[in-house]
Design a protein around this motif. Structure first.
Motif, PDB file in Angstrom:
ATOM      1  N   PHE A 117      -1.401  -9.652  13.192  1.00 24.76           N
ATOM      2  CA  PHE A 117      -0.324  -8.993  12.449  1.00 24.76           C
ATOM      3  C   PHE A 117       0.898  -9.891  12.333  1.00 24.76           C
ATOM      4  O   PHE A 117       1.556  -9.936  11.288  1.00 24.76           O
ATOM      5  N   VAL A 164      -2.263  -4.937   0.128  1.00 32.59           N
ATOM      6  CA  VAL A 164      -3.534  -4.272   0.436  1.00 32.59           C
ATOM      7  C   VAL A 164      -4.537  -5.258   1.029  1.00 32.59           C
ATOM      8  O   VAL A 164      -5.037  -5.057   2.137  1.00 32.59           O
ATOM      9  N   PRO A 167      -3.226  -6.969   4.515  1.00 34.76           N
ATOM     10  CA  PRO A 167      -3.257  -6.084   5.696  1.00 34.76           C
ATOM     11  C   PRO A 167      -4.646  -5.587   6.070  1.00 34.76           C
ATOM     12  O   PRO A 167      -4.928  -5.396   7.256  1.00 34.76           O
ATOM     13  N   VAL A 168      -5.534  -5.383   5.086  1.00 31.38           N
ATOM     14  CA  VAL A 168      -6.895  -4.948   5.412  1.00 31.38           C
ATOM     15  C   VAL A 168      -7.602  -6.025   6.232  1.00 31.38           C
ATOM     16  O   VAL A 168      -8.251  -5.732   7.248  1.00 31.38           O
ATOM     17  N   VAL A 171      -6.057  -6.157   9.727  1.00 32.13           N
ATOM     18  CA  VAL A 171      -6.531  -5.059  10.572  1.00 32.13           C
ATOM     19  C   VAL A 171      -7.937  -5.362  11.098  1.00 32.13           C
ATOM     20  O   VAL A 171      -8.230  -5.134  12.282  1.00 32.13           O
ATOM     21  N   HIS A 213      -4.500   1.675  13.434  1.00 37.61           N
ATOM     22  CA  HIS A 213      -4.327   0.488  12.590  1.00 37.61           C
ATOM     23  C   HIS A 213      -4.756   0.778  11.152  1.00 37.61           C
ATOM     24  O   HIS A 213      -4.090   0.352  10.197  1.00 37.61           O
ATOM     25  N   LEU A 214      -5.869   1.490  10.987  1.00 38.36           N
ATOM     26  CA  LEU A 214      -6.332   1.830   9.633  1.00 38.36           C
ATOM     27  C   LEU A 214      -5.341   2.762   8.934  1.00 38.36           C
ATOM     28  O   LEU A 214      -5.078   2.613   7.738  1.00 38.36           O
ATOM     29  N   TRP A 216      -2.265   2.794   9.319  1.00 30.91           N
ATOM     30  CA  TRP A 216      -1.048   2.030   9.036  1.00 30.91           C
ATOM     31  C   TRP A 216      -1.098   1.316   7.684  1.00 30.91           C
ATOM     32  O   TRP A 216      -0.057   1.030   7.097  1.00 30.91           O
ATOM     33  N   ILE A 217      -2.287   1.061   7.146  1.00 28.55           N
ATOM     34  CA  ILE A 217      -2.421   0.268   5.913  1.00 28.55           C
ATOM     35  C   ILE A 217      -1.669   0.895   4.742  1.00 28.55           C
ATOM     36  O   ILE A 217      -0.882   0.202   4.073  1.00 28.55           O
ATOM     37  N   TYR A 220       2.077   0.511   5.267  1.00 25.39           N
ATOM     38  CA  TYR A 220       2.542  -0.854   5.032  1.00 25.39           C
ATOM     39  C   TYR A 220       2.608  -1.153   3.534  1.00 25.39           C
ATOM     40  O   TYR A 220       3.546  -1.813   3.068  1.00 25.39           O
ATOM     41  N   ALA A 221       1.609  -0.697   2.776  1.00 24.04           N
ATOM     42  CA  ALA A 221       1.574  -0.977   1.341  1.00 24.04           C
ATOM     43  C   ALA A 221       2.832  -0.477   0.640  1.00 24.04           C
ATOM     44  O   ALA A 221       3.347  -1.132  -0.278  1.00 24.04           O
ATOM     45  N   PRO A 287       4.964  -6.113  10.211  1.00 18.71           N
ATOM     46  CA  PRO A 287       4.268  -4.883  10.599  1.00 18.71           C
ATOM     47  C   PRO A 287       5.044  -4.112  11.662  1.00 18.71           C
ATOM     48  O   PRO A 287       5.582  -4.683  12.611  1.00 18.71           O
TER      49      PRO A 287
END
Length: 350
Positions: A117, A164, A167-168, A171, A213-214, A216-217, A220-221, A287
């Protein structure tokens, strides 16, 4: 013979134009392959370095603890542990101590797997800063403009890559690092008389951490849009040194507002401008920066790790979507992205 002539003179069916989504998919692939080192390899290497350093730290700590235990027996909670018998140690823990032990494991998992991150925040920042400037600098923008690709598709592909795709992948690298760390300490636990299934995998919550974490995506976007929009705008506008423009304009604006105390006109403190304008323009790719803006009204009774894990749970992560600051910033970021699209239509430094 007549059939051959008829086939030769028959009109061909017009070629079907590629669908807009196909073009966008190809643009995303282009961004990924051109920046594969930052998007893919940088988080993976960071996770690998984190695991290597963690393993080295564990070895050094075990050697030091073993020497201490050999010199004179190590005593914990009235239990004499010669040779670091973890099974004997944990068998004396009560329910409260085991819960605290489990929280400590989860916190260690989060910290040990945070390196991807950290690297991603720098990758996204500098990627956006050069996304439109580099094409003008090497003159490849003329080639891309000669293709049947709109400026909107080109710029939006860079936005999606930043908020997208990056961060994917980060993660995925983070979750892989987390489970790698669990495997390392599982071997250590086995070597020192413990059962990793009951001592680590049972009390810890790696799946819950991965789920957070998932979750959070999407946060974050949206949260990163003001920074991404500002950096793309600078990348499309600056004729040289976009980094200085991107950094100095918000900082000088904050200094100007503080110098003349302009926020008094709106009955606000100067710190409001630094927190809600300057920081949102420059730190949105970091993040977890949304944690600093959350209203923890429902967590007054929670303290320490309890409050931290409540904020980082999937529900806690998604609670950021209810923050007005997130949506106001997302609208501001969308407007700056629109301005970057308009600038790219005529700004080629030609």
């Amino acid at each position: 013979m007549n059939a051959v002539v008829e086939n030769a003179t028959a009109p061909r069916a017009p070629a079907t134009a590629p669908h807009a989504t196909h073009k966008f998919k190809l643009l995303l692939k282009r961004e990924f392959w051109e920046h594969k080192g930052g998007f893919l390899w940088a988080p993976l290497i960071a996770g690998g370095i984190s695991l290597l350093l963690s393993a080295m730290a564990i070895v050094v700590g075990l050697v030091a603890a073993h020497r201490s235990g050999v010199a004179d027996e190590l005593e914990v909670d009235g239990v004499n542990i010669n040779g670091l018998d973890l099974g004997s140690l944990t068998s004396k823990m009560d329910a409260t101590e085991m819960a605290q032990f489990a929280q400590g494991i989860d916190l260690t998992l989060i910290l040990s797997s945070s390196w991807p991150f950290i690297v991603m925040s720098f990758v996204v920042f500098f990627y956006c800063l050069g996304a439109l400037y580099d094409d003008r600098k090497d003159r490849s923008v003329l080639f891309w403009k000669s293709l049947p690709l709109s400026d909107s598709q080109t710029v939006l592909s860079k936005v999606v890559s930043a908020v997208v795709v990056a961060p994917v992948i980060a993660v995925a690298a983070t979750v892989a690092t987390m489970f790698g760390f669990l495997l390392i300490i599982s071997v250590v636990v086995l070597a020192y008389g413990g059962n990793p299934l009951t001592l680590l995998w049972g009390p810890a919550s790696p799946l819950a951490v991965a789920a957070s974490h998932l979750a959070w995506i999407p946060v974050y976007a949206l949260w990163a849009l003001p920074t991404v929009g500002w950096l793309l705008l600078c990348s499309a506008w600056a004729r040289s040194k976009p980094f200085l423009w991107a950094i100095m304009v918000p900082l000088f604006a904050g200094i100007f507002v503080a110098w003349f105390d302009l926020m008094q006109l709106f009955d606000l403190a100067t710190s409001w401008f630094w927190i809600h304008v300057v920081a949102r323009m420059l730190l949105g790719t970091v993040p977890g920066s949304d944690l600093l803006y959350r209203d923890n009204a429902g967590l007054e009774s929670a303290e320490g790790l309890d409050a931290l894990f409540a904020n980082m749970s999937p529900a806690g992560q998604l609670s950021s979507l209810a923050m007005p600051e997130l949506w106001v910033g997302a609208v501001a970021g969308a407007l700056m992205i629109f301005a970057a699209i308009r600038l790219r239509r005529w700004r080629d430094d030609g």
